[in-house]
Each structure stands twice: as C-alpha cells, then as structure tokens.
Scaffold this motif. Sequence first.
Motif, PDB file in Angstrom:
ATOM      1  N   TRP A   1       0.829  -1.211   0.000  1.00 49.07           N
ATOM      2  CA  TRP A   1       0.000   0.000   0.000  1.00 49.07           C
ATOM      3  C   TRP A   1       0.861   1.258   0.000  1.00 49.07           C
ATOM      4  CZ3 TRP A   1      -3.121  -2.221   4.688  1.00 49.07           C
ATOM      5  CH2 TRP A   1      -3.996  -3.219   4.230  1.00 49.07           C
ATOM      6  N   ALA A   2       2.042   1.180   0.605  1.00 50.59           N
ATOM      7  CA  ALA A   2       2.919   2.349   0.690  1.00 50.59           C
ATOM      8  C   ALA A   2       3.416   2.790  -0.682  1.00 50.59           C
ATOM      9  CB  ALA A   2       4.105   2.045   1.603  1.00 50.59           C
ATOM     10  N   ARG A   3       3.329   1.923  -1.675  1.00 50.83           N
ATOM     11  CA  ARG A   3       3.782   2.274  -3.028  1.00 50.83           C
ATOM     12  C   ARG A   3       2.736   3.090  -3.787  1.00 50.83           C
ATOM     13  NH1 ARG A   3       4.934  -3.438  -2.733  1.00 50.83           N
ATOM     14  NH2 ARG A   3       7.097  -3.744  -2.066  1.00 50.83           N
ATOM     15  N   GLN A   4       1.545   3.228  -3.206  1.00 50.57           N
ATOM     16  CA  GLN A   4       0.469   3.972  -3.847  1.00 50.57           C
ATOM     17  C   GLN A   4       0.404   5.395  -3.288  1.00 50.57           C
ATOM     18  OE1 GLN A   4      -1.000   2.432  -6.392  1.00 50.57           O
ATOM     19  NE2 GLN A   4       0.366   0.718  -5.873  1.00 50.57           N
ATOM     20  N   PRO A   5      -0.238   6.316  -4.007  1.00 47.93           N
ATOM     21  CA  PRO A   5      -0.345   7.695  -3.506  1.00 47.93           C
ATOM     22  C   PRO A   5      -1.018   7.743  -2.137  1.00 47.93           C
ATOM     23  CG  PRO A   5      -1.008   7.572  -5.809  1.00 47.93           C
ATOM     24  CD  PRO A   5      -0.847   6.159  -5.343  1.00 47.93           C
ATOM     25  N   SER A   6      -0.483   8.574  -1.277  1.00 44.27           N
ATOM     26  CA  SER A   6      -1.041   8.696   0.068  1.00 44.27           C
ATOM     27  C   SER A   6      -2.442   9.299   0.019  1.00 44.27           C
ATOM     28  CB  SER A   6      -0.131   9.574   0.932  1.00 44.27           C
ATOM     29  OG  SER A   6      -0.669   9.734   2.220  1.00 44.27           O
ATOM     30  N   ARG A   7      -3.293   8.844   0.921  1.00 44.16           N
ATOM     31  CA  ARG A   7      -4.643   9.378   1.069  1.00 44.16           C
ATOM     32  C   ARG A   7      -4.934   9.554   2.556  1.00 44.16           C
ATOM     33  NH1 ARG A   7      -3.877  10.075  -3.479  1.00 44.16           N
ATOM     34  NH2 ARG A   7      -5.138   9.533  -5.315  1.00 44.16           N
ATOM     35  N   PRO A   8      -5.808  10.484   2.912  1.00 50.70           N
ATOM     36  CA  PRO A   8      -6.112  10.684   4.334  1.00 50.70           C
ATOM     37  C   PRO A   8      -6.772   9.451   4.945  1.00 50.70           C
ATOM     38  CG  PRO A   8      -6.934  12.507   2.986  1.00 50.70           C
ATOM     39  CD  PRO A   8      -6.530  11.424   2.038  1.00 50.70           C
ATOM     40  N   ILE A   9      -6.611   9.315   6.245  1.00 44.30           N
ATOM     41  CA  ILE A   9      -7.321   8.261   6.966  1.00 44.30           C
ATOM     42  C   ILE A   9      -8.817   8.549   6.876  1.00 44.30           C
ATOM     43  CG2 ILE A   9      -7.696   7.188   9.220  1.00 44.30           C
ATOM     44  CD1 ILE A   9      -4.859   8.100   9.965  1.00 44.30           C
TER      45      ILE A   9
END
Length: 272
Positions: A202-210
């Motif tokens: 998942w860390a390889r994907q663009p960050s999104r808010p919780i």
Amino acid sequence: MQAANRASAIGCLPPPCPESAPETALGRSAAYAHPVLRITDARTGESLEAAPARRGLTRVEAHTAGAGTGALRVLLVADLLVRALELGGTPVWSVLTCERDRAELQAGAAALGIRPFEDSRDVGSGLGEAQVIHVVTEGTATPDGPTVAVAPVHGTAEGADPIALRLALLARDRAAPAALDPAVLDEARATLARWRGRVAAWARQPSRPIPDQARTRLRTAWEDDLDVPAVLDTLTWVETSPDLPDGARFETYAYADRLLGLELTRDLGTPA
C-alpha cells in the motif's frame, strides 16, 4: 465492554461501518473531536477518565511479582495505556514495581516492543502527577488508586517471535485469560506477516487521508477501556473493504500502529 463479546480479534470481521462519521454538536466530524480515554477501575467496576486533568501528568505504574508471560502481559497493558494517553496529548510517567527477576522481565519486555519503565525504587514520592493508574495481575493486591486488572496467561510461548506474541496477547481482551499454544501463535505470526506485506504494498500507492469512519472506529475502540480487539477488528475491515484506496489503508495502519506497536511498517522498501 464485556470480555465475552470481544475475546479474540484475529481473523474476525467486524460489522459494517456507517457511511460517514457522526457529527458533533459543533458540526465537526467525531473522528476529530476531543477524545476521552476511559478505563474500568478494578476496585469498583466503575468507568472513569484515565486523565481527568487535561495535559496533567499521569503516572502509570505496573506491578509484577516477577518475570514470566503473565508479567509481560501486565507490562504490555501498561504500555498500551501509556501510548493511548500520549496519543490523546497527556504526558505520562511510566514506572515499574517488580518484586524479583527485574532484569529478566525488562529483557522480555524490550523484545516485545514494550518501552522502558522507570524503577519505582528510584522515583521517590513522585513529580506532582495529577493521577496515578496502577496495572496489576487480576486477583493480586489492589493498590490505592485507580487500578487496571489483567487476566493471567496460560500456556507457553517459548521460541515464539516476540512481536507475534505481542499480537497474540493483544488479540485477547485483557479481562479474559490468554491461552497460548502453537496454533494461536502461528495465527498471530501469519496475520502479522500478511499485514506487513500489505502495508509495504500500500505504501507504493499515492497517500490518502485516513477515512473519518476508520479514525472514529479506532479512537472509539481504544478510548473505550482500551478495547484493543476492536482496534484489530477495524484493521481487518480496512484491509478488506473494497472501497478504500490503498493509500488510505496505509495511513490507517501506520496510525493504529502508534498504539499497537506491531512494527507494521517494518517491510517498507522491500521488493514487491
């Protein structure tokens, strides 16, 4: 919350979440409302605020008779309490009262990712803390002051991966005895490996808010008498919910791990 309803969390899928987080009276999402950690006082069975004085120093004192897995569980619950208080903005002073085998207990605690506790023999009368919370083994003498009781551990964890043991202990409500056997430890080890692998992916994907509903469920769980099995249930929901972007899953797991201490981001950067 009754122990029978939350005895074990690994592999359990929680009920569906509401579509959005509830709103407070001021219209702000409850996910960001000021949380209040409450614990059940083992002396009275009553629920009370763990930190009644906002930003006031709270001392968490763990009491053990010696080393062993049961004593480690007491320290683990104390460690969770410290982490939860700190996440809520409360300064904490953690202290250990241990009758014997202190060095062995401290070594075992360090392996489980439990942060160091000061020796109660070295701390004197205190630092003017607003409250002292004691963490003890169930059935032992109850100190004077709010007390969190921890049920015993049955079975052995010899040779187990320490963080898998941490997860196995976290998956049981602290009021319920924890039974350790090879099957329980294998399940914890497999869950830990799966979660670490997915967090790395998942860390390889663009960050999104919780997502608000995930944050609300996490905070509601651990502010409700340190209901860690419900925290783990929420992570299972985040893992399997089809509508969450992977970047949001990553941020949620990293956030929850500030409480859980499972090193869920350990495998970041490893080959896919």
